[in-house]
Design a protein around this motif. Structure first.
Motif, short mmCIF file in Angstrom:
data_model
loop_
_atom_site.label_atom_id
_atom_site.label_comp_id
_atom_site.label_asym_id
_atom_site.label_seq_id
_atom_site.Cartn_x
_atom_site.Cartn_y
_atom_site.Cartn_z
N VAL A 4 0.84 -1.18 0.00
CA VAL A 4 0.00 0.00 0.00
C VAL A 4 0.88 1.24 0.00
CG1 VAL A 4 -0.18 0.06 2.52
CG2 VAL A 4 -1.99 1.06 1.14
N ASP A 5 0.37 2.31 -0.59
CA ASP A 5 1.01 3.62 -0.53
C ASP A 5 0.11 4.52 0.31
OD1 ASP A 5 3.12 2.91 -2.22
OD2 ASP A 5 1.94 3.36 -4.00
N VAL A 6 0.67 5.09 1.37
CA VAL A 6 -0.08 5.95 2.28
C VAL A 6 0.74 7.21 2.56
CG1 VAL A 6 -1.11 6.12 4.57
CG2 VAL A 6 -1.16 3.95 3.37
N ASP A 7 0.16 8.35 2.28
CA ASP A 7 0.81 9.63 2.56
C ASP A 7 2.24 9.69 2.00
OD1 ASP A 7 -1.45 10.56 3.91
OD2 ASP A 7 -0.77 9.69 5.81
N GLY A 8 2.41 9.20 0.79
CA GLY A 8 3.72 9.24 0.15
C GLY A 8 4.69 8.17 0.61
N GLN A 9 4.24 7.27 1.47
CA GLN A 9 5.08 6.18 1.97
C GLN A 9 4.64 4.87 1.32
OE1 GLN A 9 7.62 6.89 4.38
NE2 GLN A 9 6.99 8.93 3.71
N SER A 10 5.61 4.04 0.92
CA SER A 10 5.31 2.75 0.29
C SER A 10 5.65 1.61 1.24
CB SER A 10 6.14 2.59 -0.99
OG SER A 10 5.78 3.55 -1.93
N TYR A 11 4.71 0.72 1.41
CA TYR A 11 4.91 -0.48 2.21
C TYR A 11 4.62 -1.68 1.31
CZ TYR A 11 4.57 2.79 6.11
OH TYR A 11 4.76 3.83 6.95
N ARG A 12 5.54 -2.62 1.27
CA ARG A 12 5.37 -3.79 0.41
C ARG A 12 5.80 -5.05 1.14
NH1 ARG A 12 3.28 -0.28 -1.93
NH2 ARG A 12 3.37 0.30 -4.10
N LYS A 26 13.54 1.97 -6.80
CA LYS A 26 13.43 3.21 -6.04
C LYS A 26 14.80 3.78 -5.69
CE LYS A 26 8.97 3.10 -3.86
NZ LYS A 26 8.65 4.46 -4.14
N HIS A 53 9.82 -0.84 3.55
CA HIS A 53 9.21 0.48 3.65
C HIS A 53 10.03 1.39 2.75
CE1 HIS A 53 9.04 4.50 5.79
NE2 HIS A 53 7.83 4.35 5.26
N ASN A 54 9.38 1.95 1.73
CA ASN A 54 10.06 2.74 0.71
C ASN A 54 11.20 1.91 0.12
OD1 ASN A 54 8.29 4.92 1.01
ND2 ASN A 54 9.47 5.72 2.73
#
Length: 86
Positions: A4-12, A26, A53-54
């Protein structure tokens, strides 16, 4: 891989190969320890799940299936019903 991408942050989370590709895309780097940790988990019969994270690896989760009691008998009885296990 999913996340998910939340508030400019990427979690995978996902397979190491997919996460490595994501991180390198990235501009991040991957430490050689990751590959060894993934191999150790896989060699022990587990499934490695890499989390990031990112462009930074957070860790590797060891997923492990546990057979429930009585499953062997249940599987053996499948043959009586004409089913074939692979």
């Amino acid at each position: 891989m999913s996340g998910v991408d939340v508030d400019g942050q990427s979690y995978r989370k996902g397979a190491s190969s997919a996460i490595i590709e994501f991180i390198k895309g990235k501009g991040g780097t991957v430490h050689s320890e990751l590959e060894q940790n993934v191999k150790n988990i896989a060699n022990s019969g587990g499934t490695p799940l890499v989390v990031c994270h990112n462009a930074q690896i957070l860790g590797v989760i060891h997923l492990k299936d546990i057979l429930k009691g009585g499953i062997v008998n249940d599987l053996c009885s499948c043959g009586k019903w004409g089913s074939r296990l692979l």
